[in-house]
Enzyme design. Structure first.
Site, short mmCIF file in Angstrom:
data_model
loop_
_atom_site.label_atom_id
_atom_site.label_comp_id
_atom_site.label_asym_id
_atom_site.label_seq_id
_atom_site.Cartn_x
_atom_site.Cartn_y
_atom_site.Cartn_z
N CYS A 71 7.68 -11.20 -42.57
CA CYS A 71 8.61 -10.80 -41.52
C CYS A 71 9.81 -11.76 -41.50
O CYS A 71 9.63 -12.97 -41.55
CB CYS A 71 7.87 -10.84 -40.19
SG CYS A 71 8.91 -10.60 -38.75
N VAL B 90 -3.82 9.57 -40.43
CA VAL B 90 -2.61 8.78 -40.56
C VAL B 90 -1.66 9.41 -41.58
O VAL B 90 -0.56 8.93 -41.79
CB VAL B 90 -2.95 7.32 -40.94
CG1 VAL B 90 -3.77 6.67 -39.83
CG2 VAL B 90 -3.71 7.23 -42.26
N ASP B 91 -2.10 10.50 -42.21
CA ASP B 91 -1.18 11.22 -43.09
C ASP B 91 -0.23 12.07 -42.23
O ASP B 91 -0.38 12.12 -41.01
CB ASP B 91 -1.97 12.09 -44.10
CG ASP B 91 -2.76 13.21 -43.44
OD1 ASP B 91 -2.20 13.94 -42.60
OD2 ASP B 91 -3.96 13.39 -43.78
N ASN C 276 -16.80 22.10 -39.12
CA ASN C 276 -17.20 21.03 -40.04
C ASN C 276 -18.33 21.58 -40.90
O ASN C 276 -19.30 22.11 -40.36
CB ASN C 276 -17.69 19.81 -39.22
CG ASN C 276 -17.81 18.56 -40.07
OD1 ASN C 276 -18.26 18.61 -41.21
ND2 ASN C 276 -17.42 17.43 -39.51
N GLN D 299 -6.60 12.13 -35.67
CA GLN D 299 -6.99 10.76 -36.02
C GLN D 299 -6.40 10.40 -37.37
O GLN D 299 -6.54 9.27 -37.82
CB GLN D 299 -8.52 10.66 -36.12
CG GLN D 299 -9.24 10.96 -34.84
CD GLN D 299 -10.74 11.08 -35.08
OE1 GLN D 299 -11.46 10.10 -35.05
NE2 GLN D 299 -11.20 12.28 -35.33
N ALA E 40 -12.61 23.69 -43.13
CA ALA E 40 -11.51 24.03 -42.22
C ALA E 40 -10.51 24.98 -42.89
O ALA E 40 -9.97 25.88 -42.24
CB ALA E 40 -10.81 22.75 -41.78
N HIS F 188 -4.16 7.23 -34.40
CA HIS F 188 -4.48 6.08 -35.26
C HIS F 188 -3.31 5.58 -36.10
O HIS F 188 -3.50 4.91 -37.09
CB HIS F 188 -5.68 6.41 -36.16
CG HIS F 188 -6.97 6.54 -35.40
ND1 HIS F 188 -8.12 7.07 -35.94
CD2 HIS F 188 -7.30 6.21 -34.12
CE1 HIS F 188 -9.09 7.05 -35.03
NE2 HIS F 188 -8.61 6.55 -33.93
P1 NAD Z 1 -14.55 10.73 -41.33
O1 NAD Z 1 -14.20 10.33 -42.72
O2 NAD Z 1 -15.42 9.84 -40.53
O3 NAD Z 1 -15.26 12.16 -41.33
C1 NAD Z 1 -14.74 13.27 -41.98
C2 NAD Z 1 -15.50 14.51 -41.53
O4 NAD Z 1 -14.88 15.63 -42.14
C3 NAD Z 1 -16.98 14.53 -41.95
O5 NAD Z 1 -17.78 14.85 -40.82
C4 NAD Z 1 -17.04 15.68 -42.98
O6 NAD Z 1 -18.26 16.41 -42.91
C5 NAD Z 1 -15.87 16.55 -42.56
N1 NAD Z 1 -15.29 17.36 -43.63
C6 NAD Z 1 -15.23 17.10 -44.96
N2 NAD Z 1 -14.58 18.09 -45.60
C7 NAD Z 1 -14.22 19.00 -44.65
C8 NAD Z 1 -13.51 20.24 -44.68
N3 NAD Z 1 -13.04 20.74 -45.83
N4 NAD Z 1 -13.31 20.90 -43.51
C9 NAD Z 1 -13.78 20.40 -42.33
N5 NAD Z 1 -14.45 19.23 -42.24
C10 NAD Z 1 -14.67 18.53 -43.39
O7 NAD Z 1 -13.17 10.97 -40.62
P2 NAD Z 1 -12.73 10.82 -39.10
O8 NAD Z 1 -13.75 11.46 -38.21
O9 NAD Z 1 -11.34 11.31 -39.08
O10 NAD Z 1 -12.73 9.26 -38.73
C11 NAD Z 1 -12.54 8.17 -39.60
C12 NAD Z 1 -11.20 7.44 -39.59
O11 NAD Z 1 -10.68 7.67 -40.88
C13 NAD Z 1 -10.11 7.88 -38.68
O12 NAD Z 1 -9.79 6.81 -37.90
C14 NAD Z 1 -8.90 8.18 -39.58
O13 NAD Z 1 -7.76 7.52 -39.12
C15 NAD Z 1 -9.27 7.62 -40.91
N6 NAD Z 1 -8.89 8.41 -42.12
C16 NAD Z 1 -7.76 9.16 -42.15
C17 NAD Z 1 -7.45 9.92 -43.29
C18 NAD Z 1 -6.18 10.74 -43.32
O14 NAD Z 1 -5.22 10.42 -42.63
N7 NAD Z 1 -6.16 11.85 -44.06
C19 NAD Z 1 -8.29 9.89 -44.39
C20 NAD Z 1 -9.45 9.09 -44.34
C21 NAD Z 1 -9.73 8.37 -43.19
ZN ZN Z 2 7.21 -11.08 -37.21
#
Ligand code: NAD
Ligand code: ZN
Length: 266
Positions: A169, A116-117, A235, A114, A252, A131
């Site tokens: 655009c 986007v990085d 988690n 999910q 993780a 995403h």
């Molecule tokens: P979320 O922010 O809703 O939840 C993150 C989950 O990660 C939490 O349940 C938390 O307890 C857990 N967590 C925190 N630290 C952890 C670790 N070290 N190891 C394992 N788990 C850990 O994120 P989501 O469920 O991915 O959904 C939210 C939306 O946020 C997604 O659509 C995503 O695209 C977007 N998002 C992406 C990024 C990214 O690309 N890095 C960052 C922030 C949000």
């Molecule tokens: Zn356009």
């Protein structure tokens, strides 16, 4: 190697490793939590600095962009700045290592994110993005991909100029937006199809660092369960996911290297 975990968690890691080593079709879903130890905040973390009074969920929406495109664009430029120098952590590395290992085994891993990085790619994994991608842009009106001709915009990490001015655009005059699936938008058809197929056909589904609150991605574990798969969740904090068979309640970056080391040596 497992010494730093409690005896109960060590036993669960071993149980998970045994299960995984005995199965062929594995589906993995990662969320923001897997990148947290690389220094990228999740959406559950409170925002900092200029953005501390905003909730991410209120900025990552089509309505927010329609109401105040400059605000949303500035936020994404800030996020890009934040993410630009971040690198994979041991969880991304372990997953990439496992994927590499399965090339010469009869195991089949499908890695879905999910996020986007691009930390999975940086670690060497092949991954399906549900995403979108933080480093791509497109027109909000006609969807044309925006190529960074002007060099004024962070279209790749090599262009570290995170200009807050809106871009229009050249085809239709619409505002350029990040190529990200916002809350309330539909997922890319091909990526979702692959994810659904992998989830329905897997024998084990592993959910890593996701709050299991954001649908439809959160439904993949349920789909896997309905089709007879075992569910493993990694988690440190409990999630509303009640269908989990094995919970590994640790970061993780701690669990994944231990788990993969066990699987690949069993
Ligand atoms: P979320 O922010 O809703 O939840 C993150 C989950 O990660 C939490 O349940 C938390 O307890 C857990 N967590 C925190 N630290 C952890 C670790 N070290 N190891 C394992 N788990 C850990 O994120 P989501 O469920 O991915 O959904 C939210 C939306 O946020 C997604 O659509 C995503 O695209 C977007 N998002 C992406 C990024 C990214 O690309 N890095 C960052 C922030 C949000
Ligand atoms: Zn356009």
């Amino acid at each position: 190697m497992l010494a730093e975990l409690s005896p109960a968690l060590t036993a669960e890691v071993q149980r998970a490793a045994k299960l995984l080593a005995s199965k062929q079709r594995i589906c993995l879903l990662t969320g923001a939590g897997i990148s947290a130890e690389s220094g990228i905040p999740t959406f559950r973390d409170k925002q900092t600095g200029l953005w501390e009074n905003y909730a991410a969920e209120d900025l990552a929406t089509p309505d927010a962009f329609a109401r105040d495109p400059k605000l949303v664009w500035s936020w994404y430029q800030w996020r890009r700045q934040l993410v630009a120098d971040k690198t994979p952590n041991p969880a991304h590395d372990a997953l990439a290592q496992w994927q590499y290992h399965t090339q010469s085994s009869d195991q089949q891993l499908t890695l879905i994110t999910q996020n986007v990085d691009d930390l999975h790619e940086q670690a060497g994994s092949t991954v399906i993005h549900l995403h979108g991608n933080l480093w791509q842009n497109r027109c909000s009106q006609c969807n044309t991909t925006y190529e960074n001709r002007s060099n004024r915009l962070a279209n790749s990490k090599n262009d570290l100029i995170f200009d807050e001015d809106l871009i229009t655009c050249q085809h239709c005059g619409g505002y350029i937006r990040p190529n990200i699936v916002w809350f309330g938008e539909s997922l890319p058809v091909q990526a979702w199809q692959t994810a659904e197929d992998a989830a329905s056909n897997c024998e084990v589904f592993i959910s890593i660092g996701t709050s299991s609150l954001v649908y439809p991605a959160a439904g993949l574990a349920q789909l896997a369960k309905q089709n007879g798969a075992k569910i493993i969740e990694i988690n440190p904090d409990p999630t509303p996911n009640t269908i989990v068979d094995i919970t590994l309640a640790e970061k993780a970056g701690v669990i994944m290297p231990l788990l993969i080391q066990q699987i690949t040596t069993l």
